[in-house]
Scaffold this active site. Structure first.
Site, PDB file in Angstrom:
ATOM      1  CB  CYS A 127      68.623  90.299  47.479  1.00 46.99           C
ATOM      2  SG  CYS A 127      70.032  89.457  48.195  1.00 46.99           S
ATOM      3  CG  HIS A 154      67.360  88.310  43.969  1.00 46.78           C
ATOM      4  ND1 HIS A 154      68.641  88.725  43.674  1.00 46.78           N
ATOM      5  CD2 HIS A 154      67.464  87.580  45.123  1.00 46.78           C
ATOM      6  CE1 HIS A 154      69.470  88.294  44.599  1.00 46.78           C
ATOM      7  NE2 HIS A 154      68.782  87.588  45.481  1.00 46.78           N
ATOM      8  CG  ASN A 195      72.164  85.947  45.494  1.00 45.33           C
ATOM      9  OD1 ASN A 195      72.120  87.141  45.195  1.00 45.33           O
ATOM     10  ND2 ASN A 195      71.415  85.422  46.445  1.00 45.33           N
TER      11      ASN A 195
END
Ligand code: UT7
Length: 332
Positions: free
Chosen positions: A112, A252, A282
């Site tokens: 990520c 994030h 997410n």
């Protein structure tokens, strides 16, 4: 000459999957998901679409925002954890769908944190004088890699894409520092075990759902609460700035409690951290770019504002970019 972000764009699929929908699929509750993660709903990619389609939509918006044509782009870098195919790279599919000529295109795999890595790489290409304008994309459809019987992972992720265009900006502005890190000792904590050359897809791997995301949630949580502050401190130190100089932290989006923890560690107001996890879950490599694009389009970023993009993810990887925002003008 400095290198900065001269356009942003994002794309979210229209299909919404709420926590209440998930209550019908696995043994979970809206209350648990909301209190433990901050997520209310997430978007799911259309059955007939792929991540290159989402990436193309986000890229078109970023091009429009920068007032550029696709022919102005010199390089495409796409970060993803869910490439459309192992070969060719998704960035080549995006290049073709965008109608870009034979410009180079490659994918970045850094969990990520991929967008942070890709921005850092793109910046170097412009700084060295090799290219002038770089399209950087984060696109993921992890819904296609979820075990929909595993409540510990399937409630967390959503699909989407975000794009930024890097180009030259006035000196002293733009991306003023980068920080990247990785620690392969944590490789087992977050992974999709099968489908690569190490464990090709077989009947057995399919039955054991080894092509799905596996995560040691609490271990990754602990890592995140260390990694985000570490990346933040290191990138700010390189920029010769402190957290007080930062107008917005764009982290994030993995868990609201991770972000609360980070705000507490730095003694900063929670409003300094940009959050959209409640709407999208997410979205992996796309999350930071989507949050940046929403903030930019809401006219909340002003010239001279310091932004901190900071991420963590599979690998393990973590990193940050510090940006002094400049109102960009078309410069063909
Ligand atoms: O992009 C980076 C990737 N991921 C992350 O950053 C995720 C980092 N980790 C996390 O966000 C959290 O660890 C989770 C949200 C994954 C889990 O939250 P937690 O507070 O660490 O919960 P836990 O794993 O300690 O589980 C607590 C309980 C367990 O039940 P028992 O053993 O106490 O009876 C789980 O089985 O919660 C249960 N549980 C659930 N209950 C209802 C786990 N998932 C669910 C669920 N619904 N979806």
């Amino acid at each position: 000459m400095s290198v900065g972000i001269i356009g942003t764009g994002s794309y979210l699929p229209s299909k919404v999957l709420t926590n209440f929908d998930l209550e019908k699929i696995v043994d979970t509750s809206d209350e648990w998901i909301k209190t433990r993660t901050g997520i209310s709903e997430r978007r799911i990619i259309d059955d007939n679409a792929n991540i290159s389609d989402m990436a193309v939509e986000a890229s078109k918006k970023a091009l429009l925002d920068a007032d550029l044509e696709v022919s102005d782009i010199d390089l495409i870098i796409l970060a993803t954890c869910s490439p459309e195919t192992l070969m060719p790279s998704t960035s080549c599919l995006v290049q073709q769908k965008l109608g870009a000529k034979t410009i180079p295109a490659f994918d970045v795999s850094a969990g990520c944190t991929g967008l942070i890595y890709a921005i850092t790489i793109g910046t170097q290409f412009i700084e060295t004088g090799m290219y002038e304008k770089v399209l950087v994309i984060g696109a993921d459809a992890l819904s296609r890699h979820l075990d929909w019987t595993d409540r510990t992972t399937c409630v967390l992720f959503g699909d989407g894409a975000g794009a930024v265009i890097l180009g030259k900006v006035q000196k002293g502005y733009g991306i003023i520092s980068n920080y990247l890190a990785a620690d392969g000792k944590g490789a087992d904590l977050l992974k999709i075990p099968a489908g690569g050359s190490g464990l090709p897809a077989t009947e057995d791997s399919f039955e054991k759902k080894l092509h799905c995301v596996q995560m040691s949630g609490s271990e990754v949580f602990k890592f995140a609460t260390r990694a985000l502050p570490r990346a933040t401190k290191a990138a700010l130190k390189r920029a010769n700035l402190t957290i007080d100089d930062v107008k917005y932290i764009i982290p994030h989006q993995a868990n609201i409690r991770i972000l609360e923890n980070v705000a507490k560690k730095f003694g900063v107001g929670f409003d300094k951290l940009i959050k959209n996890i409640d709407k999208y879950g997410n979205t992996s490599t796309a999350s930071i770019a989507i949050a940046l694009d929403e903030l930019q389009r809401a006219n909340k970023i002003h010239e001279g504002d310091i932004l901190l993009l900071v991420g963590f993810g599979a690998g393990l990887t973590w990193g940050a970019n510090v940006i002094k925002w400049v109102k960009y003008k078309k410069s063909k």
